[in-house]
Design a protein around this motif. Structure first.
Motif, PDB file in Angstrom:
ATOM      1  N   ASN A 618       1.645   3.776 -16.897  1.00  0.00           N
ATOM      2  CA  ASN A 618       1.989   2.899 -15.775  1.00  0.00           C
ATOM      3  C   ASN A 618       3.326   2.214 -16.032  1.00  0.00           C
ATOM      4  OD1 ASN A 618      -0.520   2.928 -13.963  1.00  0.00           O
ATOM      5  ND2 ASN A 618      -1.423   2.487 -15.961  1.00  0.00           N
ATOM      6  N   PRO A 619       3.960   1.634 -15.013  1.00  0.00           N
ATOM      7  CA  PRO A 619       5.216   0.899 -15.206  1.00  0.00           C
ATOM      8  C   PRO A 619       5.035  -0.299 -16.139  1.00  0.00           C
ATOM      9  CG  PRO A 619       4.868   1.403 -12.890  1.00  0.00           C
ATOM     10  CD  PRO A 619       3.604   1.769 -13.593  1.00  0.00           C
ATOM     11  N   ASP A 620       6.180  -0.811 -16.675  1.00  0.00           N
ATOM     12  CA  ASP A 620       6.128  -1.924 -17.609  1.00  0.00           C
ATOM     13  C   ASP A 620       5.468  -3.159 -17.000  1.00  0.00           C
ATOM     14  OD1 ASP A 620       7.374  -0.283 -19.367  1.00  0.00           O
ATOM     15  OD2 ASP A 620       9.358  -1.238 -19.225  1.00  0.00           O
ATOM     16  N   ARG A 621       5.720  -3.390 -15.716  1.00  0.00           N
ATOM     17  CA  ARG A 621       5.144  -4.577 -15.072  1.00  0.00           C
ATOM     18  C   ARG A 621       3.625  -4.510 -15.074  1.00  0.00           C
ATOM     19  NH1 ARG A 621       3.499  -5.027  -9.964  1.00  0.00           N
ATOM     20  NH2 ARG A 621       4.508  -3.039  -9.466  1.00  0.00           N
ATOM     21  N   VAL A 622       3.064  -3.319 -14.762  1.00  0.00           N
ATOM     22  CA  VAL A 622       1.607  -3.153 -14.752  1.00  0.00           C
ATOM     23  C   VAL A 622       1.045  -3.284 -16.164  1.00  0.00           C
ATOM     24  CG1 VAL A 622      -0.271  -1.566 -14.178  1.00  0.00           C
ATOM     25  CG2 VAL A 622       1.753  -1.695 -12.704  1.00  0.00           C
ATOM     26  N   TRP A 624       2.325  -4.968 -18.648  1.00  0.00           N
ATOM     27  CA  TRP A 624       2.403  -6.390 -19.016  1.00  0.00           C
ATOM     28  C   TRP A 624       1.204  -7.158 -18.462  1.00  0.00           C
ATOM     29  CZ3 TRP A 624       5.663  -9.818 -21.651  1.00  0.00           C
ATOM     30  CH2 TRP A 624       5.491 -11.164 -21.350  1.00  0.00           C
ATOM     31  N   ASN A 625       0.900  -6.964 -17.197  1.00  0.00           N
ATOM     32  CA  ASN A 625      -0.199  -7.700 -16.565  1.00  0.00           C
ATOM     33  C   ASN A 625      -1.561  -7.298 -17.119  1.00  0.00           C
ATOM     34  OD1 ASN A 625       1.391  -9.255 -14.793  1.00  0.00           O
ATOM     35  ND2 ASN A 625       1.567  -7.536 -13.369  1.00  0.00           N
ATOM     36  N   ILE A 626      -1.729  -6.017 -17.472  1.00  0.00           N
ATOM     37  CA  ILE A 626      -3.013  -5.585 -18.035  1.00  0.00           C
ATOM     38  C   ILE A 626      -3.297  -6.302 -19.352  1.00  0.00           C
ATOM     39  CG2 ILE A 626      -4.222  -3.612 -19.068  1.00  0.00           C
ATOM     40  CD1 ILE A 626      -2.896  -1.831 -16.978  1.00  0.00           C
ATOM     41  N   LYS A 663       5.546  -2.248 -27.405  1.00  0.00           N
ATOM     42  CA  LYS A 663       6.275  -3.512 -27.557  1.00  0.00           C
ATOM     43  C   LYS A 663       6.003  -4.452 -26.376  1.00  0.00           C
ATOM     44  CE  LYS A 663      10.069  -1.583 -30.296  1.00  0.00           C
ATOM     45  NZ  LYS A 663      11.526  -1.298 -30.352  1.00  0.00           N
ATOM     46  N   VAL A 664       5.980  -3.876 -25.170  1.00  0.00           N
ATOM     47  CA  VAL A 664       5.659  -4.692 -23.985  1.00  0.00           C
ATOM     48  C   VAL A 664       4.247  -5.258 -24.099  1.00  0.00           C
ATOM     49  CG1 VAL A 664       5.344  -4.638 -21.476  1.00  0.00           C
ATOM     50  CG2 VAL A 664       7.236  -3.390 -22.525  1.00  0.00           C
ATOM     51  N   ALA A 665       3.309  -4.447 -24.571  1.00  0.00           N
ATOM     52  CA  ALA A 665       1.923  -4.900 -24.703  1.00  0.00           C
ATOM     53  C   ALA A 665       1.810  -6.016 -25.724  1.00  0.00           C
ATOM     54  CB  ALA A 665       1.031  -3.718 -25.090  1.00  0.00           C
ATOM     55  N   LYS A 666       2.516  -5.891 -26.868  1.00  0.00           N
ATOM     56  CA  LYS A 666       2.450  -6.934 -27.889  1.00  0.00           C
ATOM     57  C   LYS A 666       3.036  -8.241 -27.390  1.00  0.00           C
ATOM     58  CE  LYS A 666       4.428  -4.739 -31.296  1.00  0.00           C
ATOM     59  NZ  LYS A 666       4.962  -4.501 -32.664  1.00  0.00           N
ATOM     60  N   ARG A 667       4.185  -8.186 -26.684  1.00  0.00           N
ATOM     61  CA  ARG A 667       4.758  -9.416 -26.142  1.00  0.00           C
ATOM     62  C   ARG A 667       3.809 -10.065 -25.133  1.00  0.00           C
ATOM     63  NH1 ARG A 667       9.551  -6.315 -25.671  1.00  0.00           N
ATOM     64  NH2 ARG A 667       9.299  -6.280 -23.400  1.00  0.00           N
TER      65      ARG A 667
END
Length: 677
Positions: A618-622, A624-626, A663-667
């Motif tokens: 999925n895109p980075d925005r999705v 991040w929200n997950i 990295k996006v998930a960890k942040r």
């Protein structure tokens, strides 16, 4: 003492017979006069409390019991009647205006029931008396012809009045008092109904409908139905530009009334609506026509009638495609286009072909193909038809509208009173009679008996196949078999969602819906997103369905070791889709020890690795929200650490392309920022 006894004896003798009995015993031919007659009539009227030809107070219908009993003056001759006139005119100067008797005859017998005397000044009375019997009778006595009546005294024959016999019709006495009050009662009911409709809204719909049912049953059904129909159509067609909510409330009111008083009410209202629609169409009045079209569309949405009527109207409008036709078609499609497609896709295809054929004709007649079809409204209509054909919904159709109205109508079960087989031409037929909304349906079925029979046989075979398939999938209860048949035979997600809500399963049997959906999804040969979207709709509608889905997933996580690879793949994709649509959060994995290497068998590692890989697509925005949804809760600290360990060791190490997503998930897991929707 003797005087008292004599007096008592005289009183007893005087009370043995009343004055009226003495009067009856009199020789009427020789002794009675017109003056005595009117005197007795007035006394009797005063005793019986008769005023202006009727009893004082509410008419209890007692006059109808005395139709065969004549007046005591039935035996009077012409000379005595004239003498009665003079006496009445002479005495009227001193007394107040009163009504007397009317002479009604049809044969030789006479029946004086009511004489209407026009009171004037004393000078006028004298002038009328001087004119003789012709002038007096012409101005003061109304003689009506009635059926012959038997008299108690000797029979006296009078000649008929042929001129008055032909011009005046007989009306029963007990109906004469109702004629003057009819219009006032009608207007009173009309004002009461109009007041209720003016206050009608979504919040008070149920209470006002109950009041309207009470009024409906208080008067004649035809009168009340006519008044309500006129007021509903007037409220919806006249005035300012109506919106969809206004039309929806009135359509829901009609649907509720149809269930509470009978579908003949809704049938007559729809017929009147069609007549008003045609009148406004011929006058080319766009605003009233749009308001009536909105009401017609919402009557269909709330199951007052089926899609046959709407499709019949659409085909008629598509024959010409004038500007007013295009506007009306666009209003119908914007309001109920997707429901029309779901109810009858074949009819929708025929309508689209009809529009295409008409467009080709317009292009051929215009030469350059622009003059007749190049306008914004036409383009917007074609775009709307294209979206409906491709099942592309507008944003407002993704949400369930008018939840309170739908809940009330479902409680009433208005779908049981739906009128089937209506045609637009039948609504406009001036010769329709009886239960025409039922007879048209029966005629429609009779003309296509073989086709209907074949369709029924096909449906029976399909149901038998579905029940056999349900048995092979372990649907061992009636509730589960019903849920399975609804899910597998629905046209699309919205159709299945609405049908599942209408099942109205008792107790906790509705929890089986999510279990059946998950089982069907896992048994498919290829993964089908139909099940994830349906499950998402149900979870958003009822939070209990969300909890049921979580428990079902936990049960499947425990059985991963015995699960075949294809089923495990479908389960992983199902979970990833539910997380990406934000129906569930990653907290659903809290029962899994993702950091415990002893419990992470190859089968379990493969399964959860497929879940995170599907999420990272999925895109980075999705993404991040997950992951951000579980970042704040302190009780999920163990889960956050387990996810970081598992993704680093078993996902990123095997596929370096997911390093950026990790990295996006960890942040997101370490962040306290808001969600990015």
């Amino acid at each position: 003492m003797v005087a008292k006894m004599v007096k008592r004896k005289n009183c007893s003798e005087r009370n043995l017979k009343t004055g009226f009995e003495h009067f009856l015993e009199m020789d009427m031919k020789k002794n009675i006069t017109a003056k005595d007659d009117l005197k007795w009539e007035r006394k009797l009227a005063k005793k019986l409390r008769v005023k202006e030809g009727k009893l004082w107070g509410v008419d209890d219908g007692i006059n109808s019991l005395f139709e065969e009993i004549p007046s005591v003056v039935d035996s009077l001759g012409e000379g005595e009647i004239l003498e009665a006139q003079k006496f009445s005119l002479g005495s009227s100067v001193k007394k107040r205006k009163k009504s007397g008797l009317v002479v009604e005859t049809s044969s030789g017998d006479v029946a004086l029931e009511h004489v209407s005397i026009k009171m004037c000044s004393s000078k006028k009375h004298e002038e009328l008396l001087e004119q003789g019997p012709e002038g007096g009778m012409a101005h003061m006595v109304a003689i009506r012809v009635a059926k012959p009546v038997k008299t108690f005294g000797p029979e006296v024959v009078m000649e008929k009045a042929p001129a008055l016999e032909e011009s005046i019709k007989y009306k029963a006495p007990y109906l004469r008092s109702c004629a003057g009050n009819e219009s006032e009662e009608y207007h009173q009911i009309q004002r009461q109904i109009r007041g209720l409709l003016n206050r009608l809204s979504e919040s008070n719909l149920e209470s006002i409908t109950k009041e309207m049912v009470t009024i409906f049953h208080s008067v004649d059904r035809s009168v009340s139905s006519q008044i309500i129909t006129e007021e509903v159509l007037a409220s919806c067609s006249r005035g300012q530009r109506g919106n969809e909510q206004y039309a929806a409330v009135f359509a829901a009111f009609v649907a509720g009334m149809a269930y509470l008083v009978g579908n003949e009410f809704s049938a007559e209202l729809v017929a009147s609506l069609a007549k008003s629609f045609e009148d406004e169409y011929l006058r080319n009045e766009e605003l009233p026509l749009r308001n009536l079209t909105l009401l017609l569309s919402y009557l269909y949405i709330f199951n007052v009638f089926t899609s046959d009527l709407i499709y019949d109207l659409l085909i008629i409008l598509s024959k010409q495609l004038l500007e007013i036709d295009v506007s009306t078609i666009l209003t119908i499609l914007q309001c109920s286009g997707m429901k029309l497609r779901h109810d009858d896709p074949v009819a929708m295809k025929n309508f689209i072909l009809s529009v295409q054929n008409r467009m080709n004709e317009l292009k051929a007649t215009s030469g350059d193909g622009k003059s007749n079809i190049n306008n914004k409204r036409m383009e917007f209509m074609l775009e709307t038809i294209c979206n409906i054909k491709n099942n592309k919904k507008s944003p407002k159709e993704d949400t369930v509208q008018y939840a309170q109205i739908n809940k009330w109508l479902q409680k009433l079960r208005v779908e049981d009173t739906v009128i089937r087989g209506l045609k637009w031409s039948k609504l406009l037929d001036p010769d329709k009679s009886g239960h025409w909304w039922l007879s048209s349906n029966m005629a429609f079925l009779a003309d296509n008996a073989e086709e209907v029979a074949a369709r029924i046989d096909g449906e029976v075979l399909e149901v038998q196949k579905m029940l056999q398939l349900a048995a092979t999938l372990g649907m061992n209860t009636d509730a589960r078999r019903a849920i399975f048949c609804v899910i597998m035979t629905s046209v699309d997600v919205l159709d299945a969602f609405q049908k599942l809500l209408r099942l109205d399963l008792p107790g906790k049997q509705d929890r089986d819906i999510m279990r059946v959906i998950l089982r069907c999804c896992l048994r498919e040969e290829a993964f089908n997103k139909y099940y994830t979207i349906l499950a998402s709709h149900l979870c958003k509608h009822d939070k209990n369905q969300k909890y049921t889905l979580q428990y079902c997933l936990w049960d499947h996580f425990k059985r991963l070791e015995s699960m075949n690879p294809m089923t495990s793949l479908h389960l992983a994709r199902f979970v990833a889709e539910m997380l990406a649509s934000f129906t569930l959060s990653l907290a659903v994995l809290k029962t899994v020890e993702l950091s415990d290497t002893k419990q992470l068998t190859p089968t379990r590692i493969m399964h959860f690795r497929m879940i995170f890989e599907a999420i990272f697509k999925n895109p980075d925005r999705v993404v991040w929200n997950i992951f951000k949804r579980i970042a704040v809760a302190p009780e999920l600290e163990t889960l956050r650490n387990g996810i970081k360990f598992f993704v680093r060791e078993y996902v990123v190490s095997r596929n370096k392309g997911f390093a950026g997503k990790f990295k996006v998930a960890k942040r997101a897991l370490n962040s306290v920022e808001v969600l990015l929707y």
